[in-house]
Write a protein that holds these residues in place. Sequence first.
Motif, PDB file in Angstrom:
ATOM      1  N   ASN A  76       0.876  -1.172   0.000  1.00  0.00           N
ATOM      2  CA  ASN A  76       0.000   0.000   0.000  1.00  0.00           C
ATOM      3  C   ASN A  76       0.913   1.221   0.000  1.00  0.00           C
ATOM      4  OD1 ASN A  76      -2.694  -1.044   0.162  1.00  0.00           O
ATOM      5  ND2 ASN A  76      -2.287  -1.661   2.264  1.00  0.00           N
ATOM      6  N   LYS A  80       4.448  -1.978   3.481  1.00  0.00           N
ATOM      7  CA  LYS A  80       4.447  -3.384   3.061  1.00  0.00           C
ATOM      8  C   LYS A  80       3.971  -4.256   4.225  1.00  0.00           C
ATOM      9  CE  LYS A  80       7.641  -7.037   1.619  1.00  0.00           C
ATOM     10  NZ  LYS A  80       9.035  -7.358   1.279  1.00  0.00           N
ATOM     11  N   LYS A 104      -0.808  -2.994  -4.500  1.00  0.00           N
ATOM     12  CA  LYS A 104      -0.300  -4.090  -5.320  1.00  0.00           C
ATOM     13  C   LYS A 104      -0.201  -5.298  -4.392  1.00  0.00           C
ATOM     14  CE  LYS A 104       1.688  -1.342  -8.797  1.00  0.00           C
ATOM     15  NZ  LYS A 104       0.561  -1.024  -9.582  1.00  0.00           N
ATOM     16  N   VAL A 106       0.716  -9.529  -4.086  1.00  0.00           N
ATOM     17  CA  VAL A 106       1.355 -10.700  -4.672  1.00  0.00           C
ATOM     18  C   VAL A 106       1.045 -11.906  -3.789  1.00  0.00           C
ATOM     19  CG1 VAL A 106       3.534 -11.791  -5.353  1.00  0.00           C
ATOM     20  CG2 VAL A 106       3.226  -9.320  -5.656  1.00  0.00           C
ATOM     21  N   ARG A 120      -0.273 -11.952  -9.314  1.00  0.00           N
ATOM     22  CA  ARG A 120      -0.161 -10.521  -9.008  1.00  0.00           C
ATOM     23  C   ARG A 120      -1.488  -9.820  -9.273  1.00  0.00           C
ATOM     24  NH1 ARG A 120       4.651 -12.327 -10.620  1.00  0.00           N
ATOM     25  NH2 ARG A 120       6.522 -11.505  -9.667  1.00  0.00           N
ATOM     26  N   THR A 122      -3.545  -5.839  -8.945  1.00  0.00           N
ATOM     27  CA  THR A 122      -3.524  -4.405  -8.694  1.00  0.00           C
ATOM     28  C   THR A 122      -4.947  -4.002  -8.356  1.00  0.00           C
ATOM     29  OG1 THR A 122      -1.721  -4.039 -10.256  1.00  0.00           O
ATOM     30  CG2 THR A 122      -3.042  -2.129  -9.665  1.00  0.00           C
ATOM     31  N   ARG A 124      -7.917  -1.562  -7.935  1.00  0.00           N
ATOM     32  CA  ARG A 124      -8.349  -0.294  -8.539  1.00  0.00           C
ATOM     33  C   ARG A 124      -9.468   0.324  -7.740  1.00  0.00           C
ATOM     34  NH1 ARG A 124      -5.225  -0.618 -12.679  1.00  0.00           N
ATOM     35  NH2 ARG A 124      -5.180  -2.257 -14.206  1.00  0.00           N
TER      36      ARG A 124
END
Length: 124
Positions: A76, A80, A104, A106, A120, A122, A124
């Motif tokens: 963020n 992490k 993001k 993982v 992965r 992302t 939105r």
Amino acid sequence: MITKFLAAAVLACSALASAPALAHGGAAPKHGGIVQTASDLSFELVAGEGAAMLYVEDHGKPMVPTGMSGKLTVLNGTEKSEAPLVVSGDKLEARGVTIAKGAKVVAAINTADQKAITVRFTVR
């Protein structure tokens, strides 16, 4: 005659070019999350209150992640956080993580037969 054929061919090609591309297995979320595909499996990331859930599908069919484990890493901005992914009913769950817009994520997953999968996302 050739002119009509060429015009029809051009129209057909332009229709194909503007058609949307469909991903393997479909990527429609079923739990309100974000779907990504890796190693012929679909993974849906769902953010919860201080936790994240990861639902797994195999060719569109829900899959209980028996024997799977791993780690979820959330970025963020400059923050992490990491948490283990553990089986929780019909999904994998990571507790103690917060997923905000723009994050993001993982997921490093090990299958029951020790195959490593990295997914992965992302947000939105």
